[in-house]
Write a protein that holds these residues in place. Sequence first.
Motif, PDB file in Angstrom:
ATOM      1  N   VAL A  79      -5.209  14.780   4.320  1.00 16.19           N
ATOM      2  CA  VAL A  79      -4.993  12.654   3.542  1.00 16.19           C
ATOM      3  C   VAL A  79      -4.523  12.255   5.754  1.00 16.19           C
ATOM      4  O   VAL A  79      -4.423  11.212   6.055  1.00 16.19           O
ATOM      5  N   GLU A  80      -3.919  12.928   6.729  1.00  8.02           N
ATOM      6  CA  GLU A  80      -3.915  12.988   8.133  1.00  8.02           C
ATOM      7  C   GLU A  80      -4.941  12.715   8.680  1.00  8.02           C
ATOM      8  O   GLU A  80      -5.098  11.814   9.773  1.00  8.02           O
ATOM      9  N   LEU A 108      -3.514   2.883   0.028  1.00  5.40           N
ATOM     10  CA  LEU A 108      -3.949   4.299  -1.102  1.00  5.40           C
ATOM     11  C   LEU A 108      -2.449   5.472  -0.442  1.00  5.40           C
ATOM     12  O   LEU A 108      -2.151   6.176  -1.214  1.00  5.40           O
ATOM     13  N   ILE A 109      -3.118   5.296   0.780  1.00  7.60           N
ATOM     14  CA  ILE A 109      -1.962   6.762   1.602  1.00  7.60           C
ATOM     15  C   ILE A 109      -0.975   6.655   1.514  1.00  7.60           C
ATOM     16  O   ILE A 109      -0.232   7.761   1.307  1.00  7.60           O
ATOM     17  N   GLN A 110      -0.416   5.560   1.844  1.00  4.60           N
ATOM     18  CA  GLN A 110       0.872   4.957   1.322  1.00  4.60           C
ATOM     19  C   GLN A 110       1.956   4.739   0.203  1.00  4.60           C
ATOM     20  O   GLN A 110       2.686   4.996  -0.193  1.00  4.60           O
ATOM     21  N   PRO A 112       0.435   6.234  -3.039  1.00  2.00           N
ATOM     22  CA  PRO A 112      -0.655   7.260  -3.578  1.00  2.00           C
ATOM     23  C   PRO A 112      -0.640   7.168  -5.140  1.00  2.00           C
ATOM     24  O   PRO A 112      -1.378   7.431  -5.844  1.00  2.00           O
ATOM     25  N   GLU A 113       0.213   6.597  -5.925  1.00  2.00           N
ATOM     26  CA  GLU A 113       0.974   6.606  -6.935  1.00  2.00           C
ATOM     27  C   GLU A 113      -0.038   5.772  -7.069  1.00  2.00           C
ATOM     28  O   GLU A 113       0.069   5.568  -8.597  1.00  2.00           O
ATOM     29  N   GLU A 114      -0.579   4.130  -6.309  1.00  3.86           N
ATOM     30  CA  GLU A 114      -1.269   3.743  -7.091  1.00  3.86           C
ATOM     31  C   GLU A 114      -3.011   4.193  -7.799  1.00  3.86           C
ATOM     32  O   GLU A 114      -3.529   3.526  -7.914  1.00  3.86           O
ATOM     33  N   TYR A 115      -3.509   5.028  -7.224  1.00  2.00           N
ATOM     34  CA  TYR A 115      -4.456   6.041  -7.358  1.00  2.00           C
ATOM     35  C   TYR A 115      -5.658   5.583  -8.994  1.00  2.00           C
ATOM     36  O   TYR A 115      -4.063   5.571  -9.677  1.00  2.00           O
ATOM     37  N   SER A 116      -6.073   4.930  -8.824  1.00  6.42           N
ATOM     38  CA  SER A 116      -6.520   4.833 -10.416  1.00  6.42           C
ATOM     39  C   SER A 116      -7.890   5.248 -10.234  1.00  6.42           C
ATOM     40  O   SER A 116      -9.079   4.024  -9.167  1.00  6.42           O
TER      41      SER A 116
END
Length: 133
Positions: A79-80, A108-110, A112-116
Amino acid sequence: MFRDSSHAWNPTSEEIRSWAYSKDGIPEQDWELAVNSFDNISMICAFVDDEICNRDRFFLSSLYVFTGDVIRGAKVEEVEQLSILLNKVGKTAKAKKLKAWIQRSKHLIQYPEEYSRDYWGLGSKYIKMKFLC
């Protein structure tokens, strides 16, 4: 272009570049997964930014899949590495669609729970959005 189907799943950067400017069909189904690696992302971004490359949608799709895979993998070092890469590519990106990928990836990095999978997997809805076509 590729010796066999198994070789298409481990393409060199030269083979990817050659295919990017050819009229050949996609070597394998879901080939986005084969071209994705940290080593190839800068090259893939250059294809998306290049008005001459007629594979921009394919490569843009691979970028969304790449980001999604990195975020789903949740390995801090990856991720980094993605974050650093986004900052680097963001300095030279010209195409609106590439800038959108960078902005969305940083978001999305900020969060990640919004990943779909609908947006960050194969067949991304982002690629189908009107301004990207």
